[in-house]
Design a protein around this motif. Structure first.
Motif, PDB file in Angstrom:
ATOM      1  N   CYS A 179      22.761  32.937  11.830  1.00  0.00           N
ATOM      2  CA  CYS A 179      22.640  33.487  10.462  1.00  0.00           C
ATOM      3  C   CYS A 179      22.937  34.979  10.518  1.00  0.00           C
ATOM      4  CB  CYS A 179      21.242  33.236   9.914  1.00  0.00           C
ATOM      5  SG  CYS A 179      20.951  34.025   8.312  1.00  0.00           S
ATOM      6  N   PRO A 180      24.139  35.418  10.069  1.00  0.00           N
ATOM      7  CA  PRO A 180      24.494  36.849  10.098  1.00  0.00           C
ATOM      8  C   PRO A 180      23.964  37.616   8.889  1.00  0.00           C
ATOM      9  CG  PRO A 180      26.351  35.590   9.300  1.00  0.00           C
ATOM     10  CD  PRO A 180      25.261  34.581   9.609  1.00  0.00           C
ATOM     11  N   GLY A 181      23.316  36.946   7.977  1.00  0.00           N
ATOM     12  CA  GLY A 181      22.810  37.609   6.776  1.00  0.00           C
ATOM     13  C   GLY A 181      23.609  37.272   5.539  1.00  0.00           C
ATOM     14  N   TYR A 182      24.543  36.364   5.685  1.00  0.00           N
ATOM     15  CA  TYR A 182      25.321  35.921   4.521  1.00  0.00           C
ATOM     16  C   TYR A 182      25.926  34.564   4.831  1.00  0.00           C
ATOM     17  CZ  TYR A 182      29.262  37.509   7.365  1.00  0.00           C
ATOM     18  OH  TYR A 182      30.155  37.686   8.382  1.00  0.00           O
ATOM     19  N   TYR A 183      26.492  33.935   3.774  1.00  0.00           N
ATOM     20  CA  TYR A 183      27.155  32.649   3.950  1.00  0.00           C
ATOM     21  C   TYR A 183      28.435  32.662   3.128  1.00  0.00           C
ATOM     22  CZ  TYR A 183      28.116  27.655   3.953  1.00  0.00           C
ATOM     23  OH  TYR A 183      28.717  26.429   4.106  1.00  0.00           O
ATOM     24  N   GLN A 184      29.501  32.099   3.748  1.00  0.00           N
ATOM     25  CA  GLN A 184      30.783  32.019   3.053  1.00  0.00           C
ATOM     26  C   GLN A 184      31.247  30.579   2.985  1.00  0.00           C
ATOM     27  OE1 GLN A 184      32.658  35.220   5.615  1.00  0.00           O
ATOM     28  NE2 GLN A 184      33.758  35.607   3.658  1.00  0.00           N
ATOM     29  N   LEU A 185      31.733  30.180   1.813  1.00  0.00           N
ATOM     30  CA  LEU A 185      32.333  28.872   1.685  1.00  0.00           C
ATOM     31  C   LEU A 185      33.704  28.891   2.335  1.00  0.00           C
ATOM     32  CD1 LEU A 185      31.428  28.129  -2.055  1.00  0.00           C
ATOM     33  CD2 LEU A 185      30.429  27.042  -0.029  1.00  0.00           C
ATOM     34  N   PRO A 186      34.197  27.737   2.805  1.00  0.00           N
ATOM     35  CA  PRO A 186      35.517  27.692   3.443  1.00  0.00           C
ATOM     36  C   PRO A 186      36.609  28.255   2.526  1.00  0.00           C
ATOM     37  CG  PRO A 186      34.346  25.643   3.780  1.00  0.00           C
ATOM     38  CD  PRO A 186      33.530  26.433   2.815  1.00  0.00           C
ATOM     39  N   ASN A 187      37.469  29.112   3.099  1.00  0.00           N
ATOM     40  CA  ASN A 187      38.604  29.705   2.399  1.00  0.00           C
ATOM     41  C   ASN A 187      38.182  30.568   1.202  1.00  0.00           C
ATOM     42  OD1 ASN A 187      40.427  28.286   4.151  1.00  0.00           O
ATOM     43  ND2 ASN A 187      40.177  26.459   2.848  1.00  0.00           N
ATOM     44  N   VAL A 188      36.955  31.094   1.239  1.00  0.00           N
ATOM     45  CA  VAL A 188      36.460  31.969   0.163  1.00  0.00           C
ATOM     46  C   VAL A 188      35.975  33.267   0.796  1.00  0.00           C
ATOM     47  CG1 VAL A 188      34.755  32.283  -1.677  1.00  0.00           C
ATOM     48  CG2 VAL A 188      35.771  30.027  -1.279  1.00  0.00           C
ATOM     49  N   THR A 189      36.421  34.392   0.257  1.00  0.00           N
ATOM     50  CA  THR A 189      36.047  35.687   0.815  1.00  0.00           C
ATOM     51  C   THR A 189      34.670  36.169   0.341  1.00  0.00           C
ATOM     52  OG1 THR A 189      37.189  36.806  -1.014  1.00  0.00           O
ATOM     53  CG2 THR A 189      38.471  36.377   0.992  1.00  0.00           C
ATOM     54  N   HIS A 190      34.208  35.636  -0.779  1.00  0.00           N
ATOM     55  CA  HIS A 190      32.913  36.095  -1.309  1.00  0.00           C
ATOM     56  C   HIS A 190      31.774  35.722  -0.364  1.00  0.00           C
ATOM     57  CE1 HIS A 190      29.867  37.200  -4.233  1.00  0.00           C
ATOM     58  NE2 HIS A 190      29.258  36.039  -3.984  1.00  0.00           N
ATOM     59  N   LYS A 191      30.865  36.660  -0.171  1.00  0.00           N
ATOM     60  CA  LYS A 191      29.731  36.434   0.714  1.00  0.00           C
ATOM     61  C   LYS A 191      28.447  36.252  -0.104  1.00  0.00           C
ATOM     62  CE  LYS A 191      31.612  39.152   4.566  1.00  0.00           C
ATOM     63  NZ  LYS A 191      31.391  40.312   5.495  1.00  0.00           N
ATOM     64  N   TYR A 192      27.738  35.159   0.151  1.00  0.00           N
ATOM     65  CA  TYR A 192      26.428  34.904  -0.471  1.00  0.00           C
ATOM     66  C   TYR A 192      25.370  35.443   0.484  1.00  0.00           C
ATOM     67  CZ  TYR A 192      29.063  31.783  -3.497  1.00  0.00           C
ATOM     68  OH  TYR A 192      29.968  31.266  -4.369  1.00  0.00           O
ATOM     69  N   ARG A 193      24.797  36.588   0.152  1.00  0.00           N
ATOM     70  CA  ARG A 193      23.971  37.333   1.083  1.00  0.00           C
ATOM     71  C   ARG A 193      22.525  36.841   1.087  1.00  0.00           C
ATOM     72  NH1 ARG A 193      26.816  41.184   3.326  1.00  0.00           N
ATOM     73  NH2 ARG A 193      28.698  41.951   2.264  1.00  0.00           N
ATOM     74  N   ASP A 194      21.914  36.988   2.256  1.00  0.00           N
ATOM     75  CA  ASP A 194      20.509  36.643   2.454  1.00  0.00           C
ATOM     76  C   ASP A 194      19.648  37.793   1.925  1.00  0.00           C
ATOM     77  OD1 ASP A 194      18.124  35.668   3.279  1.00  0.00           O
ATOM     78  OD2 ASP A 194      18.694  35.350   5.369  1.00  0.00           O
ATOM     79  N   TRP A 195      18.403  37.495   1.633  1.00  0.00           N
ATOM     80  CA  TRP A 195      17.504  38.564   1.186  1.00  0.00           C
ATOM     81  C   TRP A 195      17.209  39.540   2.326  1.00  0.00           C
ATOM     82  CZ3 TRP A 195      12.879  39.466   3.633  1.00  0.00           C
ATOM     83  CH2 TRP A 195      12.386  38.446   4.469  1.00  0.00           C
ATOM     84  N   LYS A 196      17.363  39.022   3.559  1.00  0.00           N
ATOM     85  CA  LYS A 196      17.088  39.870   4.727  1.00  0.00           C
ATOM     86  C   LYS A 196      18.402  40.412   5.288  1.00  0.00           C
ATOM     87  CE  LYS A 196      14.727  39.784   9.205  1.00  0.00           C
ATOM     88  NZ  LYS A 196      14.004  38.945  10.190  1.00  0.00           N
ATOM     89  N   LYS A 197      18.578  41.707   5.173  1.00  0.00           N
ATOM     90  CA  LYS A 197      19.810  42.315   5.664  1.00  0.00           C
ATOM     91  C   LYS A 197      19.920  42.136   7.176  1.00  0.00           C
ATOM     92  CE  LYS A 197      22.492  46.587   5.313  1.00  0.00           C
ATOM     93  NZ  LYS A 197      22.499  48.003   4.834  1.00  0.00           N
ATOM     94  N   GLY A 198      21.040  41.659   7.616  1.00  0.00           N
ATOM     95  CA  GLY A 198      21.233  41.394   9.042  1.00  0.00           C
ATOM     96  C   GLY A 198      20.958  39.961   9.420  1.00  0.00           C
ATOM     97  N   GLY A 199      20.347  39.218   8.488  1.00  0.00           N
ATOM     98  CA  GLY A 199      20.138  37.793   8.718  1.00  0.00           C
ATOM     99  C   GLY A 199      18.928  37.478   9.578  1.00  0.00           C
ATOM    100  N   HIS A 200      18.782  36.201   9.860  1.00  0.00           N
ATOM    101  CA  HIS A 200      17.642  35.714  10.636  1.00  0.00           C
ATOM    102  C   HIS A 200      18.020  35.348  12.065  1.00  0.00           C
ATOM    103  CE1 HIS A 200      16.167  35.254   6.524  1.00  0.00           C
ATOM    104  NE2 HIS A 200      14.947  35.239   7.040  1.00  0.00           N
ATOM    105  N   GLY A 201      19.316  35.616  12.458  1.00  0.00           N
ATOM    106  CA  GLY A 201      19.726  35.339  13.810  1.00  0.00           C
ATOM    107  C   GLY A 201      20.129  33.910  14.044  1.00  0.00           C
TER     108      GLY A 201
END
Length: 372
Positions: free
Chosen positions: A350-372
């Motif tokens: 978990c880098p702190g965001y999630y991206q759908l395939p072939n989509v540049t938009h990032k859906y960010r986690d509430w925790k900056k930097g992610g949960h590892g």
């Protein structure tokens, strides 16, 4: 000397006399026939109708109101019951000056103008010899005050009634709802036969949803009355079917635990038994005390509830819209395992965001930097 002769035709006179006799006979015959027809109609054709009208002049139907059913939790603890309460009731026919009596009672017992107006509306729907409640749920102090001056108030007395009571108050208010007086709009839509004599109806929650079962079936008594419509004797009676008792899946002890866990925060807690789908907890904080609604809440008290910043009348467990947050993650993980989309050993960074395939938009986690 001239002479006058009178010509008398006996034959014509006899015929005229005979015609008059026949006409009179036919008229009498016609009138007699009309009388016979009318008697036949009254005694045979309209017998049932007129017999009923005659009976109604001496027999009145009085409703026998059923006792409302009790509501229990899953362990048999009483959540809603009917308790004996004392009410101050007036019989207008026995009161010399009703307005003066109401004014003195208002001063003696500190009765609000709202309750006086409510009594006046209810009184106008009843006959003058019918007892109508002015106060319901009198306190010991009010009873004592009136008992001292009782001889000075003819036509006024204290009587006992069964009143709905909610022992857990705000803890179960949003689940059970409450009963309150039937208003004029409801009276027009309710079945007249079933609610004749009833004064309260379920307004919210379980009380409203199961109104038919809790209310029961009204009975009746045929009362013989005199010309002033006063009761003389009971001719016949059909007892009412008492309201059914309800056993909920709710656990009131768990309900209290959930309610207290919210502490000073406003929110809701709902717990469902997975195997049966039964609701164990249905808590909404803050709640409110439903008991004042039963006896008639004052306008001041109701406005205070509505104006409160915490909105105690708002059922957050039922009407609140809240994002599910992380509570949905276990269900998604279980679905993935069920359909072999993932395995127990599989790991994801978990880098702190999630991206759908072939989509540049990032859906960010509430925790900056992610949960590892």
């Amino acid at each position: 000397m001239s002479r006058f002769y009178t010509i008398k035709d006996n034959r014509v006179e006899n015929r005229l006399f005979l015609n008059r006799i026949i006409a009179a006979f036919l008229l009498i015959l016609l009138l007699s026939a009309g009388l016979v027809v009318r008697l036949v109609y009254l005694q045979i054709v309209g017998h049932e109708h007129y017999a009923t009208l005659a009976k109604d002049n001496s027999i009145k139907i009085e409703p026998l109101v059923p006792t409302r059913g009790i509501i229990y939790d899953r362990h048999g603890k009483v959540l809603a019951e009917n308790t004996q309460s004392f009410s101050l009731e007036l019989i207008p026919e026995q009161i010399p000056d009703l307005n003066d009596t109401l004014a003195r009672l208002q001063k003696l017992l500190d009765i609000s103008d709202e309750k006086i107006e409510l009594y006046q509306r209810q009184r106008k729907r009843q006959k003058g010899f019918t007892s109508t409640a002015l106060l319901i749920g009198m306190t010991d102090e009010e009873i004592a005050k009136f008992a001292v001056v009782r001889p000075y108030f003819p036509g006024v007395d204290i009587k006992t009634r069964l009143v709905r009571n909610y022992p857990y108050k705000e803890l179960s208010s949003h689940v059970l709802g409450y009963v309150s007086r039937i208003n004029e709009t409801e009276m027009k839509t309710l079945p007249a036969a079933e609610y004749r004599g009833s004064t309260h109806i379920g307004k919210l929650g379980i009380e409203a949803a199961y109104e038919t079962q809790l209310h029961g079936k009204t009975g009746y008594a045929e009362i013989e009355t005199n010309v002033q419509a006063r009761a003389i004797n009971t001719v016949n009676s059909v007892p009412p079917d008492q309201g059914a008792s309800l056993y909920l899946t709710l656990d009131i002890d768990l309900q209290k635990t959930a309610y207290d866990a919210l502490e000073e925060f406003n929110g809701a807690v709902v717990a469902i038994e997975i195997k049966t789908g039964g609701v164990l907890v249905f808590a909404s904080r803050p709640g409110f005390d439903p008991n004042p609604f039963v006896v008639g809440i004052s306008n001041e008290e109701y406005q205070a509830l509505q104006a409160s910043d915490s909105q105690p009348l708002y059922n957050r467990a039922l009407r609140g819209l809240y994002p599910p947050g992380s509570t949905m993650k276990p269900f998604i993980a279980l679905a993935g395992l069920e359909y072999n989309a993932i395995s127990y050993e599989q790991k994801h960074f978990c880098p702190g965001y999630y991206q759908l395939p072939n989509v540049t938009h990032k859906y960010r986690d509430w925790k900056k930097g992610g949960h590892g």
